[in-house]
Design a protein around this motif. Sequence first.
Motif, mmCIF file in Angstrom:
data_model
loop_
_atom_site.group_PDB
_atom_site.id
_atom_site.type_symbol
_atom_site.label_atom_id
_atom_site.label_comp_id
_atom_site.label_asym_id
_atom_site.label_seq_id
_atom_site.Cartn_x
_atom_site.Cartn_y
_atom_site.Cartn_z
ATOM 1 N N THR A 1 2.785 -9.175 3.818
ATOM 2 C CA THR A 1 1.767 -8.150 3.626
ATOM 3 C C THR A 1 0.384 -8.718 3.900
ATOM 4 O O THR A 1 0.186 -9.936 3.958
ATOM 5 N N PRO B 1 -6.685 1.941 0.404
ATOM 6 C CA PRO B 1 -5.656 0.974 0.820
ATOM 7 C C PRO B 1 -5.592 -0.233 -0.116
ATOM 8 O O PRO B 1 -6.616 -0.765 -0.537
ATOM 9 N N ALA C 1 -5.391 -5.508 1.439
ATOM 10 C CA ALA C 1 -6.474 -4.721 2.022
ATOM 11 C C ALA C 1 -7.475 -4.212 1.000
ATOM 12 O O ALA C 1 -8.565 -3.767 1.366
ATOM 13 N N SER D 1 -1.217 2.247 -1.549
ATOM 14 C CA SER D 1 -2.583 2.683 -1.846
ATOM 15 C C SER D 1 -2.741 2.958 -3.334
ATOM 16 O O SER D 1 -1.764 3.056 -4.088
ATOM 17 N N ALA E 1 3.012 1.262 3.467
ATOM 18 C CA ALA E 1 1.577 1.350 3.245
ATOM 19 C C ALA E 1 1.392 1.659 1.759
ATOM 20 O O ALA E 1 1.981 2.605 1.242
ATOM 21 N N THR F 1 -1.504 -3.471 3.412
ATOM 22 C CA THR F 1 -1.272 -2.959 4.751
ATOM 23 C C THR F 1 -0.448 -3.993 5.538
ATOM 24 O O THR F 1 -0.224 -5.114 5.071
ATOM 25 N N ASP F 2 -0.015 -3.618 6.731
ATOM 26 C CA ASP F 2 0.795 -4.518 7.566
ATOM 27 C C ASP F 2 1.955 -5.083 6.759
ATOM 28 O O ASP F 2 2.267 -6.276 6.840
ATOM 29 N N THR F 3 2.592 -4.228 5.978
ATOM 30 C CA THR F 3 3.580 -4.648 5.011
ATOM 31 C C THR F 3 4.988 -4.357 5.525
ATOM 32 O O THR F 3 5.300 -3.216 5.874
ATOM 33 N N ALA G 1 0.629 0.590 13.489
ATOM 34 C CA ALA G 1 0.834 1.408 12.294
ATOM 35 C C ALA G 1 2.051 2.303 12.487
ATOM 36 O O ALA G 1 2.298 2.805 13.589
#
Length: 284
Positions: A238, A274, A241, A266, A264, A277-279, A161
């Motif tokens: 991505t 979320p 999430a 949201s 991130a 994530t992991d974008t 992160a």
Amino acid sequence: MPIDAERAVAAEPRSGEISWDHKDIQLYHLGVGAGLPATDPHELRYTFESGLQVLPSFATVAGGVMALDAGLSAPGVDVDLAAVLHGGQTVVTHRPIPVRGSAVATTRVLAVYDKGKAAVIVQRTEVADGRGPLWTSDSQIFVRGEGGFGGERGPSMRPAAPGGAPDRTEERRIRQDQALLYRLSGDWNPLHADPEFARRAGFDRPILHGLCSYGITLKAVVDTVLGGDAARVDSFRTRFAGVVFPGETLRMRMWQSPGRVRLAVSAVERDDAPVLTDTIVEHH
């Protein structure tokens, strides 16, 4: 009917011709929130045929072939559409996508992972025209209730992160009719339009397409970090999430480093629940 993982992976790649023109691109761009304000010169790059550019995320709908379609129609795969969610998406562009084009798309299932209560189908689509490769698209398809068949769980490595405060934060309001507009690019899953189907899938109302949030996010990065130049994007990946409901607001936190933007994303109205994530956007 359970997924036959071995049959799906062993199946021959499937190829087909796809084509698109400026109308497909303009419709897609409107579907991911372009055109506001309508006369803004920056927005006209997405909506007016003169000087039109192409967001690389258009690759997920080019030719009307949605990123999930091939995996769900692969040999050995017979699932209930209400159990399907998009797990992750990556697009790598080998050169800018032309405003008008025809190409051959070749898709194969790379793996089917057993997550216990669900299965994950990993598929890859490679697209090339007469000049060579255009883009490569990888999709992870999450199918609830289809795990437990004794297969491999698959890799679990995720990028660390980002640390510290974001370099910038952007917000984008989702129109109430955004999913209805986006689905005109070819994703006709009733989950995004039919309240009864959405309830059967476990949601109290239709949800926004994950790939719509994907496109909205990439456009925000292009417009802010990349000076409005979509051709600077090299890849965009991505993990989905959480869901987004039409009418909500996306909050996009961005961490910048040379050649890379970490994000991130949201949902503002649900205490920053979320969404993506992991974008990562890689660029030049």
